[in-house]
Design a protein around this motif. Sequence first.
Motif, PDB file in Angstrom:
ATOM      1  N   PHE A  70     -74.775 -47.528 -50.153  1.00  0.00           N
ATOM      2  CA  PHE A  70     -73.914 -46.714 -49.288  1.00  0.00           C
ATOM      3  C   PHE A  70     -74.504 -46.651 -47.895  1.00  0.00           C
TER       4      PHE A  70
ATOM      5  N   ASN B  66     -71.081 -38.327 -42.143  1.00  0.00           N
ATOM      6  CA  ASN B  66     -71.694 -39.184 -43.155  1.00  0.00           C
ATOM      7  C   ASN B  66     -73.144 -38.836 -43.419  1.00  0.00           C
TER       8      ASN B  66
ATOM      9  N   SER C 136     -72.830 -35.999 -45.826  1.00  0.00           N
ATOM     10  CA  SER C 136     -72.458 -36.363 -47.194  1.00  0.00           C
ATOM     11  C   SER C 136     -73.569 -37.166 -47.856  1.00  0.00           C
ATOM     12  N   SER C 137     -74.358 -37.928 -47.074  1.00  0.00           N
ATOM     13  CA  SER C 137     -75.482 -38.643 -47.668  1.00  0.00           C
ATOM     14  C   SER C 137     -76.538 -37.674 -48.169  1.00  0.00           C
TER      15      SER C 137
ATOM     16  N   PHE D 229     -75.413 -36.381 -51.336  1.00  0.00           N
ATOM     17  CA  PHE D 229     -75.600 -37.387 -52.383  1.00  0.00           C
ATOM     18  C   PHE D 229     -77.031 -37.310 -52.927  1.00  0.00           C
TER      19      PHE D 229
ATOM     20  N   PHE E 178     -68.439 -38.265 -53.046  1.00  0.00           N
ATOM     21  CA  PHE E 178     -67.656 -39.499 -52.962  1.00  0.00           C
ATOM     22  C   PHE E 178     -66.299 -39.235 -52.327  1.00  0.00           C
TER      23      PHE E 178
ATOM     24  N   LYS F  75     -66.741 -39.631 -48.698  1.00  0.00           N
ATOM     25  CA  LYS F  75     -66.761 -41.049 -48.317  1.00  0.00           C
ATOM     26  C   LYS F  75     -65.368 -41.652 -48.434  1.00  0.00           C
ATOM     27  N   GLY F  76     -64.643 -41.243 -49.461  1.00  0.00           N
ATOM     28  CA  GLY F  76     -63.365 -41.884 -49.747  1.00  0.00           C
ATOM     29  C   GLY F  76     -62.169 -41.144 -49.185  1.00  0.00           C
TER      30      GLY F  76
ATOM     31  N   TYR G  63     -60.766 -35.260 -45.794  1.00  0.00           N
ATOM     32  CA  TYR G  63     -60.339 -36.464 -45.092  1.00  0.00           C
ATOM     33  C   TYR G  63     -60.290 -36.293 -43.582  1.00  0.00           C
TER      34      TYR G  63
ATOM     35  N   THR H  18     -63.351 -46.804 -47.514  1.00  0.00           N
ATOM     36  CA  THR H  18     -62.871 -45.701 -48.352  1.00  0.00           C
ATOM     37  C   THR H  18     -62.750 -46.144 -49.800  1.00  0.00           C
TER      38      THR H  18
ATOM     39  N   GLY I 196     -65.749 -45.371 -51.893  1.00  0.00           N
ATOM     40  CA  GLY I 196     -65.757 -43.999 -52.395  1.00  0.00           C
ATOM     41  C   GLY I 196     -64.867 -43.849 -53.614  1.00  0.00           C
TER      42      GLY I 196
END
Lengths: 113, 493
Positions: free
Chosen positions: B137, B167, B170-171, B174, B217, B220-221, B227, B250, B253
């Motif tokens: 990723f 990002n 979100s990382s 993760f 995810f 990411k997606g 969104y 996307t 994700g």
Amino acid sequence: MEVIMAIVCGILFTAATYLMLSKSLLRIIIGTGLLSHGAHLLILTMGGLKDGAAPLLGEKAKLYVDPLPQALILTAIVISFGVTAFMLVLAYRTYQELGTDDMDKMRGTDSHE
Amino acid sequence: MSNNLVMMPLLIPLFAGILLIFFNRKPVVQRIISVLSSVAALLVSIFLTGTVFQNGIQIVEIGGWAPPYGIVFVADMYASLLVLSTAVIGLTGILYSFRSIGREREYFFYYPAVQFLLAGVTGAFLTGDLFNLFVFFEVLLMASYVLMVLGGTKRQLRESIKYISVNVFSSALFVIAVAFLYAVTGTLNMADLSVKISENGQTGLITVIAVLFLVVFGMKGAIFPLYVWLPGSYNAPPAAVTALFGALLTKVGVYAITRVYTLIFIHDKAFTHEILTWLAALTILFGVIGSIAYWDVKKIVIYNIITAIGVILFGVAVSTPAGIEGSIYYLLHDMIIKGALFFLAGIMIRITGTADLRKMGGLISRYPLPGWMLFIAGVALAGIPPLSGFIGKLKVIQGGMEAGEYAIAFLVLFSSLLVLYSAMKIFINGFWGEEKPIAGNPDVKGMVYPAVILVALSAAFGLGTEFVAPFVTQAAETLLDPSIYIDAVLKEQ
């Protein structure tokens, strides 16, 4: 020990969230730094903080600490280091081009071009 | 049994990217290397898909360490099909870049960044280890940061800041989710995780982690309500880059959600999959609202990405055989058709010099080929029978009906109508009507052929569904029965 570390991680996450919600770009980047510190500390904590020798076979100890989280952290550190360096240079370029570090002034709408 | 073929779709773009760094001042050499490596990656992916079809799941144990101790790469049919579509998008994206990206970007490592992006996406599809998935990723995200900001216009700088901030956050989530899961189970290999969780039962703690992975995810997606970063970010870079992003990023994700929700977190479906169902429905709803609201060509296509993600995830969420098959068909179709639509939107913007549909008109008399390609792509996007979007949506709706989610199944049907409206809005306003003076660059020679390739593929996919069906069925079998995947990874030594 894990409880103290969990509280410390929580404080780091709180501070990071607060900083990332602020207006100044540099504060946001400091927030991402704190966030990755919190995440790395959390991996270490979640791997367990039991007593044991450093993971070197030369130590000839009975018990060693878990080596896997340390490898994961090392990987995550260099990745976040690369991303942070990129982000700092991006912030520098943005400041040069747009002349502001205020996120409120970086709104992009259809009329702004 | 290890089979090094699995690694080839990943290694080819990786080494091509490294090689390309040495030739940054020689655009012709860069183009030749890029095309050769993409063709090689495409051929290897076809060969890999054939091998998986005949001999079942292929794995490679890195360094000969047996899973769960080493890293393992797994090519099941689902991953192979996605790797194949990635190779197709990579090749056409590079062909499209030749005429559209411009010398100033080509001099500054555009093609290496594209190759690293493809390597990251392919690696994310093939890996069998959760932390390794995180690393891939980051590989694809790092390449996407560079591609997004390359050129350095004010708008790109502004939007890149937002994209990177989201990002990075979100990382970090993760990493946190991986840490929690490691603490509960003590393993990171996906197959081994699935075994450990089914042995010890999916406790409340694991369900919480499952939802945390959905958040990661989903960010990411680009699912609802995560969104909001996507429309602005994808609007900033040039069309060639947006096409790669819209077709690939996307979808990684979406792939990751599908993988963890069909392999690892499968024991509390009443809770986790119910959340996913409702989020998918809201994603569809907000996607279509966006796509009918705007007069900006790129924005309309961008919101259609979000709608498609909702449809794919609804198929996964109901997890009936028809739903899963439908979501696989629709995922493959959507990668191809989003690439084509962004290529065509880029051509329209280049000709007219604006993205605003109200300032365009009458392009069909001078540009018939792009016009009719856009028409076919729009019809395929909405899911009109002979084309590729039909079978996927049909099966997703069938799966939804079987699972008793009638309201959401009707929402999927209704969304097709609005998607068709948004696509036809581009066609009618851009290509019909009175001719307006052309403000941009009227020379689009060579830019339309990558789109033609993709539209032809979409038509072939729609007409030749009988040919594709056995592959999709095999992919769906693995997703529906995790023991096939687990046996292939853990028992075959």
